[in-house]
Write a protein that holds these residues in place. Structure first.
Motif, PDB file in Angstrom:
ATOM      1  N   LEU A   1       0.845  -1.200   0.000  1.00 40.08           N
ATOM      2  CA  LEU A   1       0.000   0.000   0.000  1.00 40.08           C
ATOM      3  C   LEU A   1       0.882   1.251   0.000  1.00 40.08           C
ATOM      4  N   LEU A   2       0.499   2.250  -0.798  1.00 39.86           N
ATOM      5  CA  LEU A   2       1.186   3.540  -0.798  1.00 39.86           C
ATOM      6  C   LEU A   2       0.679   4.371   0.380  1.00 39.86           C
ATOM      7  N   VAL A   3       1.602   4.925   1.180  1.00 42.91           N
ATOM      8  CA  VAL A   3       1.187   5.729   2.343  1.00 42.91           C
ATOM      9  C   VAL A   3       1.774   7.134   2.255  1.00 42.91           C
ATOM     10  N   ILE A   4       0.895   8.127   2.297  1.00 43.12           N
ATOM     11  CA  ILE A   4       1.303   9.531   2.316  1.00 43.12           C
ATOM     12  C   ILE A   4       0.937  10.096   3.678  1.00 43.12           C
ATOM     13  N   SER A   5       1.855  10.852   4.275  1.00 44.29           N
ATOM     14  CA  SER A   5       1.577  11.461   5.576  1.00 44.29           C
ATOM     15  C   SER A   5       1.656  12.974   5.452  1.00 44.29           C
ATOM     16  N   LEU A   6       0.760  13.671   6.136  1.00 45.79           N
ATOM     17  CA  LEU A   6       0.992  15.100   6.287  1.00 45.79           C
ATOM     18  C   LEU A   6       2.261  15.288   7.114  1.00 45.79           C
ATOM     19  N   ASN A   7       2.895  16.435   6.949  1.00 50.07           N
ATOM     20  CA  ASN A   7       4.037  16.809   7.771  1.00 50.07           C
ATOM     21  C   ASN A   7       3.493  17.127   9.159  1.00 50.07           C
ATOM     22  N   MET A   8       3.809  16.311  10.141  1.00 48.52           N
ATOM     23  CA  MET A   8       3.197  16.489  11.469  1.00 48.52           C
ATOM     24  C   MET A   8       4.150  16.019  12.557  1.00 48.52           C
ATOM     25  N   ALA A   9       3.761  16.266  13.814  1.00 49.68           N
ATOM     26  CA  ALA A   9       4.531  15.782  14.964  1.00 49.68           C
ATOM     27  C   ALA A   9       4.381  14.271  15.086  1.00 49.68           C
ATOM     28  N   GLY A  10       5.375  13.626  15.713  1.00 52.36           N
ATOM     29  CA  GLY A  10       5.314  12.173  15.886  1.00 52.36           C
ATOM     30  C   GLY A  10       6.127  11.465  14.822  1.00 52.36           C
ATOM     31  N   SER A  11       6.177  10.143  14.907  1.00 58.65           N
ATOM     32  CA  SER A  11       7.083   9.365  14.066  1.00 58.65           C
ATOM     33  C   SER A  11       6.461   8.874  12.765  1.00 58.65           C
ATOM     34  N   VAL A  12       5.160   9.130  12.549  1.00 55.66           N
ATOM     35  CA  VAL A  12       4.527   8.612  11.336  1.00 55.66           C
ATOM     36  C   VAL A  12       5.145   9.160  10.044  1.00 55.66           C
ATOM     37  N   PRO A  13       5.464  10.469   9.974  1.00 53.36           N
ATOM     38  CA  PRO A  13       6.084  10.949   8.730  1.00 53.36           C
ATOM     39  C   PRO A  13       7.356  10.174   8.357  1.00 53.36           C
ATOM     40  N   ASP A  14       8.140   9.751   9.358  1.00 53.11           N
ATOM     41  CA  ASP A  14       9.377   9.007   9.068  1.00 53.11           C
ATOM     42  C   ASP A  14       9.102   7.659   8.407  1.00 53.11           C
ATOM     43  N   SER A  15       7.902   7.128   8.617  1.00 51.95           N
ATOM     44  CA  SER A  15       7.621   5.778   8.117  1.00 51.95           C
ATOM     45  C   SER A  15       6.831   5.782   6.812  1.00 51.95           C
ATOM     46  N   ALA A  16       6.457   6.970   6.303  1.00 54.17           N
ATOM     47  CA  ALA A  16       5.600   7.043   5.109  1.00 54.17           C
ATOM     48  C   ALA A  16       6.412   7.065   3.823  1.00 54.17           C
ATOM     49  N   ASP A  17       5.752   6.794   2.685  1.00 58.54           N
ATOM     50  CA  ASP A  17       6.406   6.878   1.378  1.00 58.54           C
ATOM     51  C   ASP A  17       6.692   8.317   0.998  1.00 58.54           C
ATOM     52  N   LEU A  18       5.791   9.222   1.457  1.00 58.00           N
ATOM     53  CA  LEU A  18       5.850  10.612   1.015  1.00 58.00           C
ATOM     54  C   LEU A  18       5.293  11.486   2.134  1.00 58.00           C
ATOM     55  N   VAL A  19       5.919  12.642   2.351  1.00 57.37           N
ATOM     56  CA  VAL A  19       5.445  13.562   3.385  1.00 57.37           C
ATOM     57  C   VAL A  19       5.114  14.896   2.725  1.00 57.37           C
ATOM     58  N   VAL A  20       3.891  15.392   2.955  1.00 59.89           N
ATOM     59  CA  VAL A  20       3.441  16.620   2.308  1.00 59.89           C
ATOM     60  C   VAL A  20       2.895  17.564   3.372  1.00 59.89           C
ATOM     61  N   THR A  21       3.273  18.839   3.289  1.00 55.35           N
ATOM     62  CA  THR A  21       2.857  19.805   4.311  1.00 55.35           C
ATOM     63  C   THR A  21       1.451  20.342   4.050  1.00 55.35           C
ATOM     64  N   ASP A  22       1.158  20.703   2.807  1.00 62.18           N
ATOM     65  CA  ASP A  22      -0.151  21.266   2.472  1.00 62.18           C
ATOM     66  C   ASP A  22      -1.178  20.136   2.287  1.00 62.18           C
ATOM     67  N   PRO A  23      -2.268  20.139   3.059  1.00 63.68           N
ATOM     68  CA  PRO A  23      -3.229  19.029   2.960  1.00 63.68           C
ATOM     69  C   PRO A  23      -3.890  18.921   1.582  1.00 63.68           C
TER      70      PRO A  23
END
Lengths: 219, 219
Positions: A170-192
């Motif tokens: 599964l492709l996972v995109i994370s918003l840029n946020m606090a916590g460790s989830v952004p480190d584990s995602a395929d892509l991190v994006v700040t603007d929702p």
């Protein structure tokens, strides 16, 4: 092979063993069931919906299903795959989920006009446990292709769940946020809005966007 | 009766007849299959997910499934019904679908915090044919409870499709728009945000809102 996917809606008498009997008939026709749904369950009558890959057309199978004991009506219908297509799943806090959805829906509109079929499905949730469960359950949702995590703080077991579902493709995109989830995602994006748009672009066959070609993973 | 709904994830050898065999085992345990999904289909291994109403706990069934030929791993998992819950489906033009989604997601957030489980699922679409098909297909989507038609002009076969799905018990809310669809809906709402909020209120057990008690049907 010229395999064809058919959608078949079956109304039958209610009772145990119905699904086993219908699936047996389908197996005898070398049908590969790609999706099943128990659409209605009444005391007297139930409705079951199948999507089936078939080597030949569905006519012989439909005829035999009609002759199966307990079966009342068999109808050929358009497949959900063809109508609702690929699914983007957005989970997290209501404020952010709504904004990611706006971006994803606008972008899906532009691709669906050109022949794609992309749905944007969401659930607002609170708490590490429910979010981690929802992430893991995405791999059990039919036609899910990408997951967007939309929140302000996510980590712990959610991060673990993200790594598990990515390992399943599964492709996972994370918003840029606090916590460790952004480190584990395929892509991190700040603007929702952009996160929603990128999720759709990443799964659309009508888009030129490809995650593999990106030089960076944080925007 | 103390019936219990269990979620079971089964990994098996791939091949025809697997579903029939698994469903046969479930039927012998008086299991009522409420949902099935073929989650993965590989050349060697497939994964099937079941939600099953059982008179007793699932332990005996799980033990027999584990002993079934071809079965590799059987795992108990939380049900999609418990995680993703009831679904609101929003279809129509991208601009309006996005706004209805904003309202519905914000409202679902408020109810999910209090223990409800409501998802908001959308697809932007163009044209009478695709929209009518999508409306009819909502009755084949698992856990769908309400449909919101979000556009500026809808009529013809879409109106006919709305009447069909309402006859099957689906709640249909229409934006106030041109065409005959508003005449055929349960409720007509002018503000898209409010339409999304009302759709969620109508299906939430945590809400006091009830369509039957409304003195008017157009807002």
């Amino acid at each position: 092979m010229g395999n064809e996917t058919v959608g078949i809606d079956v109304r039958t008498d209610s009772g145990p063993g119905i699904l086993s009997r219908l699936a047996g008939v389908i197996a005898r026709h070398q049908g590969d069931i790609t999706s099943v749904e128990i659409v209605e369950r009444g005391d007297q009558e139930s409705r079951v919906y199948f999507e089936i890959d078939l080597p030949a057309g569905g006519d012989a199978l439909i005829a035999e299903l009609r002759d199966t004991p307990g079966v009342r009506v068999v109808e050929r219908v358009p497949t959900l795959q063809r109508i609702y297509g690929k699914r983007i799943i957005i989970v997290g806090g209501g404020a952010q989920v709504g904004q990611v959805a706006i971006g994803a829906i606008s972008e899906a509109d532009r691709h669906n006009i050109r022949g794609e079929h992309i749905s944007v499905d969401t659930i607002p949730l609170v708490g590490e446990g429910p979010l981690a469960e929802a992430v893991r359950a995405v791999t059990r949702l039919p036609r899910a292709r990408a997951l967007v995590l939309a929140g302000s703080l996510m980590g712990g077991d959610i991060e673990e769940a993200v790594r598990e579902v990515r390992a399943r493709g599964l492709l996972v995109i994370s918003l840029n946020m606090a916590g460790s989830v952004p480190d584990s995602a395929d892509l991190v994006v700040t603007d929702p809005i952009q996160a929603g748009v990128m999720a759709v672009m990443a799964v659309a066959d009508t888009a030129k966007f490809s995650l593999e070609r990106l030089k960076r993973r944080v925007f």
